[in-house]
Design an enzyme around this catalytic site. Structure first.
Site, PDB file in Angstrom:
ATOM      1  N   TYR A 134       3.211  -4.276  -8.743  1.00 56.36           N
ATOM      2  CA  TYR A 134       2.269  -3.853  -7.705  1.00 56.36           C
ATOM      3  C   TYR A 134       1.788  -5.085  -6.954  1.00 56.36           C
ATOM      4  CZ  TYR A 134      -2.004  -2.070  -5.524  1.00 56.36           C
ATOM      5  OH  TYR A 134      -2.976  -1.730  -4.628  1.00 56.36           O
ATOM      6  N   GLU A 183      -0.082  -2.741   1.141  1.00 47.49           N
ATOM      7  CA  GLU A 183       0.127  -2.403  -0.272  1.00 47.49           C
ATOM      8  C   GLU A 183       1.601  -2.115  -0.496  1.00 47.49           C
ATOM      9  OE1 GLU A 183      -2.318   0.373  -3.280  1.00 47.49           O
ATOM     10  OE2 GLU A 183      -1.098   1.505  -1.871  1.00 47.49           O
TER      11      GLU A 183
END
Lengths: 307, 393
Positions: free
Chosen positions: B116, B204
């Protein structure tokens, strides 16, 4: 007494020749505020005239400070040029710069905040209604009004108000004045995610001000500035404090008008902040109509007189 | 402002953030040409809507999954046909769902491990923060809650920019070594440059992947921008997709009104964001349900009030209206006159409660009372909120 500004503080208006800055400079002059000068690059030597007032305009904040001895400026400059205007005020060594401008890019404010760290100048805002220290005249005339708040709703006295929202500040002030409770200083810190002065900064000043006997703390969803202030209040403030948080019904992930009013997680909701307020001994106003009442309840519980 | 995944990935490529090769199509007639640009073999088909949770979403015709793996390009073409112009419901779209008007074909990458990576503003420090985790492909909130030690953060000093040692910290935290470390470091640096230079609010990548051959790739991309900064990024402003926005919100923005639709039945019209939020709250407090957030800003001109009434009345759920104006500097009588003209112009039939306070309020209230219109006046916010809740109940 008061915090940040006194009734006789000399102020500069950056952007005095614009519509917005000009309109509010006039209202401040009408309120009896000492508007010592205006700043608009390229218009130095001209005057801003309003009724009996003839306010000199300068090309730079430095020139204006040298000529007038002003210690505070208010920024009405449009967003693309606002960061520069703030930095100019800081470089000129002002004590306080109040940025009213709404819509300054966040990246500009991130850079400004870094650039002014450690400098003597305090920044309030941006995207804020400004600061008012009420005067002793009729309808608080003779006070120092910096920004866009309606001056006449105030009354000189001993309650400090700090808020991210303009109209909610006016709501609180109006309720206080209607109950014959005056204010020491009312500070709008602004609705942007990056601002110069936090709730906590203002709370510390109110706590240190012997003439502030009670505090109303108005917050909203997003960020954790209210929580930080509440925890400090619990540990350090003995004065009565009432609080209100707006945005209990706001859907997560949506920006509610203010750039900073957005629920990002479980901890920046209204419910979470209200829970922390309660835990920290802050008297919570159930609705905005209850803000002055809530402070009265808190004052009564502590045996403090607000008038 | 949000953009689609395919737009975000095009931007990634411009800044040197590697992504799997992909092509977008807006019509079935474009599928063949789009797929021709990809190699034969496993292909992903991804519905392009602004809401998250696409993979687990369901289309209104019962077709499951807004993101699909296909073994062949022929399968991908068929699946894309099922998605395009179909309406996808995910956890984030609400029950109405979102119509898929673009599909995105990408090469299906082999995944060695998922990570992530995100960059956003940290409000506490007023600095950009880079958040990275070894737990990719799952909700980061869940990781933060259950295994916070698997999340690494660096706060970037805006005066210096992202420092090499900070990149090394992230690389070490994520456990990259050798060629993978080199590729990932470059990806992180380039992503930060993109975040900073485009005035992004958030980028993101979930998941960021490594492939068996040691490449680091952004498998997904979620990017949003600071709307205050769009004036200096015309190329990003051009990526705005009006199909993804509520038509009422678009209309409102034309009049400088800040409007957000909710699912209740009491509409609000308020000046100031804080007061507008707390007007919704006070309706709820007295047992009602707000239909919207609506901030008309510091003033409240007649044109704005008329436009606001029309937008509010465009919502069929609305059964009553609560106008709450603190006219600090504006003359309440001018506001009252504007409200009356607006009511006449739109031929309002629904209950209307008006709470005015501030400058010249006595005259304003008298004007409302003398209008002959069934406008109910409230003294305080609480009084007015009680009245509108009763009238709608």
């Amino acid at each position: 007494m008061s915090i940040l500004i006194q009734p006789d503080t000399k102020i500069l208006v950056q952007g005095i020749t614009g519509d917005f800055g000009g309109r509010h400079a006039k209202l401040s002059l009408d309120y009896g505020t000492h508007v010592a000068g205006g700043v608009t690059p390229g218009k130095g030597g001209q005057f801003f005239e309003h009724k009996e007032h003839k306010v000199p305009i300068f090309n730079s904040v430095h020139d204006a400070v040298a000529a007038t001895g002003a210690t505070v400026s208010v920024v009405f400059v449009p967003p693309p040029f606002a960061a520069d205007a703030i930095l100019e005020g800081v470089d000129a060594g002002l004590d306080l710069v109040v940025a009213i401008t709404e819509g300054i890019p966040v990246r500009d404010m991130v850079r400004v905040k870094r650039a002014i760290a450690g400098r003597k100048t305090r920044l309030i805002g941006p995207n804020c209604p400004g600061v008012v220290t009420p005067g002793s005249g009729p309808q608080s005339h003779g006070g120092c009004r910096i920004g866009i708040a309606p001056g006449y709703i105030h009354k000189q006295g001993h309650v400090g108000v700090v808020s991210r929202s303009g109209t909610l500040t006016y709501e609180a002030v109006y309720q206080l004045t209607s109950k014959n409770i005056g204010q020491s200083t009312c500070v709008g810190i602004g609705g942007d995610p990056v601002n110069g002065t936090s709730h906590l900064d203002v709370i510390r000043m109110f706590n240190d001000d012997p003439d502030t006997h009670g505090i109303i703390l108005i917050g909203e969803i997003g960020g954790n500035a209210e929580v930080e202030a509440a925890r400090w209040i619990k540990a350090n403030v003995r004065k009565p404090v009432a609080g209100f948080i707006a945005g209990a019904t706001a859907p997560a992930g949506r920006r509610m008008g203010h750039a900073g009013a957005i629920v990002g997680g479980a901890e920046d909701t209204a419910a979470a902040k209200i829970a922390v307020f309660r835990e920290c001994g802050i008297e919570v106003a159930a609705t905005p109509s209850d803000m002055a009442h809530a402070l009265l309840r808190a004052a009564q519980a502590k045996g403090v007189t607000l008038t | 402002m949000n953009i689609h995944e395919y737009q975000a990935k095009a931007l990634f490529e411009t800044f040197g953030v590697p992504v799997p090769k992909g092509v977008a199509a807006k019509a079935a007639s474009e599928f063949d040409a789009a797929l021709a640009q990809l190699p034969e073999g496993p292909t992903m088909v991804k519905s392009q809507i602004h809401a998250g949770g696409r993979g687990k979403g369901t289309f209104t015709d019962g077709f499951k999954g807004g993101v699909k793996f296909c073994k062949t390009k022929a399968d991908a073409k068929e699946i894309a046909g099922r998605m395009l112009n179909n309406t996808l419901i995910t956890l984030q779209t609400g029950p109405a769902g979102r119509k898929v008007q673009t599909v995105y074909f990408t090469v299906a990458s082999d995944i060695k491990k998922e990570y992530y990576l995100a960059i956003l503003l940290d409000r506490g420090t007023s600095r950009p923060v880079i958040v990275a985790s070894t737990e990719g492909g799952v909700e980061i909130e869940k990781v933060a809650h259950e295994t916070p030690e698997k999340i690494f953060k660096v706060f970037v000093d805006p005066a210096y920019g992202l420092a090499d040692f900070q990149v090394r910290q992230l690389i070490a935290g994520l456990g990259f070594t050798g060629a993978e470390a080199k590729g990932a470091a470059k990806l992180i640096r380039n992503l930060y440059t993109m975040f900073w230079e485009t005035d992004a609010s958030m980028v993101e990548i979930n998941p960021l992947i490594t492939t068996p051959t040691g490449e680091a790739l952004a498998l997904d991309a979620k990017v949003s921008f600071d709307s205050n900064a769009l004036y200096r990024h015309p190329e990003i402003t051009a990526l705005r997709d009006l199909n993804e926005e509520d038509p009422k919100e678009i209309e409102a923005s034309k009049y400088n009104l800040s409007y957000i639709a909710l699912d209740g039945n009491i509409a609000c019209l308020v000046n100031g964001a804080g007061l507008a939020m707390s007007t919704m709250d006070i309706i709820k407090h007295f047992g009602g349900s707000p239909a919207n957030f609506l901030d008309v800003g510091g003033g409240a001109t007649k044109e704005q009030v008329v436009a606001a009434f029309k937008i509010i009345l465009g919502d069929a759920n609305v059964k009553g209206i609560f106008v709450n104006i603190f006219g600090g500097i504006m003359d309440c009588n001018v506001i009252a006159t504007g409200i009356i003209e607006a009511v006449r112009e739109v031929g309002l039939k629904l209950p209307l409660v008006v709470r005015l306070e501030g400058n010249n309020v006595t005259a304003g209230k008298a004007t409302l009372a003398g209008s002959g219109l069934p406008i109910v006046s409230g003294d305080t916010m609480a009084d007015a909120a009680r009245k509108i809740v009763q009238l709608v109940a």
